[in-house]
Design a protein around this motif. Structure first.
Motif, PDB file in Angstrom:
ATOM      1  N   SER A   1       0.824  -1.211   0.000  1.00 17.07           N
ATOM      2  CA  SER A   1       0.000   0.000   0.000  1.00 17.07           C
ATOM      3  C   SER A   1       0.860   1.264   0.000  1.00 17.07           C
ATOM      4  O   SER A   1       0.482   2.271  -0.586  1.00 17.07           O
ATOM      5  CB  SER A   1      -0.959  -0.003   1.191  1.00 17.07           C
ATOM      6  OG  SER A   1      -0.251   0.107   2.401  1.00 17.07           O
ATOM      7  N   VAL A   2       2.021   1.196   0.612  1.00 16.99           N
ATOM      8  CA  VAL A   2       2.945   2.337   0.562  1.00 16.99           C
ATOM      9  C   VAL A   2       3.397   2.566  -0.881  1.00 16.99           C
ATOM     10  O   VAL A   2       3.474   3.701  -1.348  1.00 16.99           O
ATOM     11  CB  VAL A   2       4.153   2.118   1.502  1.00 16.99           C
ATOM     12  CG1 VAL A   2       5.254   3.135   1.234  1.00 16.99           C
ATOM     13  CG2 VAL A   2       3.717   2.188   2.950  1.00 16.99           C
ATOM     14  N   VAL A  28       0.783   4.503  -2.762  1.00 15.86           N
ATOM     15  CA  VAL A  28       0.826   5.949  -2.498  1.00 15.86           C
ATOM     16  C   VAL A  28       1.991   6.593  -3.243  1.00 15.86           C
ATOM     17  O   VAL A  28       1.849   7.667  -3.825  1.00 15.86           O
ATOM     18  CB  VAL A  28       0.914   6.230  -0.982  1.00 15.86           C
ATOM     19  CG1 VAL A  28       1.183   7.699  -0.705  1.00 15.86           C
ATOM     20  CG2 VAL A  28      -0.354   5.797  -0.285  1.00 15.86           C
ATOM     21  N   ALA A  80      -0.868  12.284   2.715  1.00 18.22           N
ATOM     22  CA  ALA A  80      -0.424  11.060   2.036  1.00 18.22           C
ATOM     23  C   ALA A  80       0.908  10.569   2.596  1.00 18.22           C
ATOM     24  O   ALA A  80       1.086   9.373   2.832  1.00 18.22           O
ATOM     25  CB  ALA A  80      -0.312  11.307   0.531  1.00 18.22           C
ATOM     26  N   ALA A 117       0.233   9.093   6.058  1.00 18.64           N
ATOM     27  CA  ALA A 117      -0.395   7.767   5.955  1.00 18.64           C
ATOM     28  C   ALA A 117       0.619   6.721   5.508  1.00 18.64           C
ATOM     29  O   ALA A 117       0.643   5.599   6.035  1.00 18.64           O
ATOM     30  CB  ALA A 117      -1.577   7.817   4.990  1.00 18.64           C
ATOM     31  N   ALA A 118       1.457   7.073   4.540  1.00 15.28           N
ATOM     32  CA  ALA A 118       2.471   6.130   4.061  1.00 15.28           C
ATOM     33  C   ALA A 118       3.502   5.819   5.144  1.00 15.28           C
ATOM     34  O   ALA A 118       3.899   4.662   5.307  1.00 15.28           O
ATOM     35  CB  ALA A 118       3.156   6.684   2.814  1.00 15.28           C
ATOM     36  N   SER A 155      -4.295   0.544   7.945  1.00 17.53           N
ATOM     37  CA  SER A 155      -3.331   1.461   7.324  1.00 17.53           C
ATOM     38  C   SER A 155      -3.210   1.210   5.820  1.00 17.53           C
ATOM     39  O   SER A 155      -3.052   2.145   5.036  1.00 17.53           O
ATOM     40  CB  SER A 155      -1.972   1.365   8.004  1.00 17.53           C
ATOM     41  OG  SER A 155      -1.419   0.076   7.859  1.00 17.53           O
ATOM     42  N   CYS A 168      -4.134   3.943   2.763  1.00 20.21           N
ATOM     43  CA  CYS A 168      -3.176   4.266   1.695  1.00 20.21           C
ATOM     44  C   CYS A 168      -3.753   3.979   0.311  1.00 20.21           C
ATOM     45  O   CYS A 168      -3.613   4.796  -0.602  1.00 20.21           O
ATOM     46  CB  CYS A 168      -1.875   3.501   1.892  1.00 20.21           C
ATOM     47  SG  CYS A 168      -0.850   4.142   3.201  1.00 20.21           S
TER      48      CYS A 168
END
Length: 140
Positions: free
Chosen positions: A71-72, A75, A88, A91-92, A129, A133
């Motif tokens: 998910s990172v 982003v 962003a 969150a990352a 999390s 993302c």
């Protein structure tokens, strides 16, 4: 996609978001859960499958790490508008720290009776999390 004067309609953006989330679900989540599939297969082969057996080995820590790192990357690959860039990045970074915590827990947390509760907690943090993302990156 319908374009009007260089702009994309709201319906097209919504459809892009849905496609990106579905793609993440089918590739990221299903493939990250592969260790669980192997435990289920082992249990079916031995004739004994239980929820505790599946969660007691700690593979969910690895799954959580894989989900959050994926998910990172979502982003990082997305073109986030300037006004949302700080959110962003936050969150990352949170997802990245959850992923690292999951992998460290896999290495250092001993197999105890409380491991099921710990893996559920870490897994929930990883899933939340990751979803945040992916939703931020969707449609961008």
């Amino acid at each position: 996609m319908a374009e009007t004067d260089g702009y994309i309609s709201v319906e097209d953006v919504s459809m892009l978001r849905v496609r990106r989330i579905v793609l993440w679900l089918f590739t990221g989540v299903l493939l990250a859960a592969f260790p669980i599939y192997t435990e289920i297969f082992r249990g079916l082969h031995s004739g004994h499958v239980s929820f505790d057996m599946i969660l007691s080995k700690g593979e969910q820590f690895v799954i959580g790490g894989a989900l959050t790192f994926g998910s990172v990357s979502e982003v990082l690959a997305a073109t986030i508008p300037r006004k949302e860039k700080n959110l962003a990045v936050s969150a990352a970074m949170f997802a990245l720290s959850v992923g690292v915590a999951n992998l460290l827990a896999y290495v250092f947390v001993p197999a105890t009776d409380n491991l099921v509760a710990v893996t559920i907690g870490f897994g929930a943090a990883a899933l939340i999390s990751s979803v945040v993302c992916v939703l931020m990156a969707a449609g961008r």
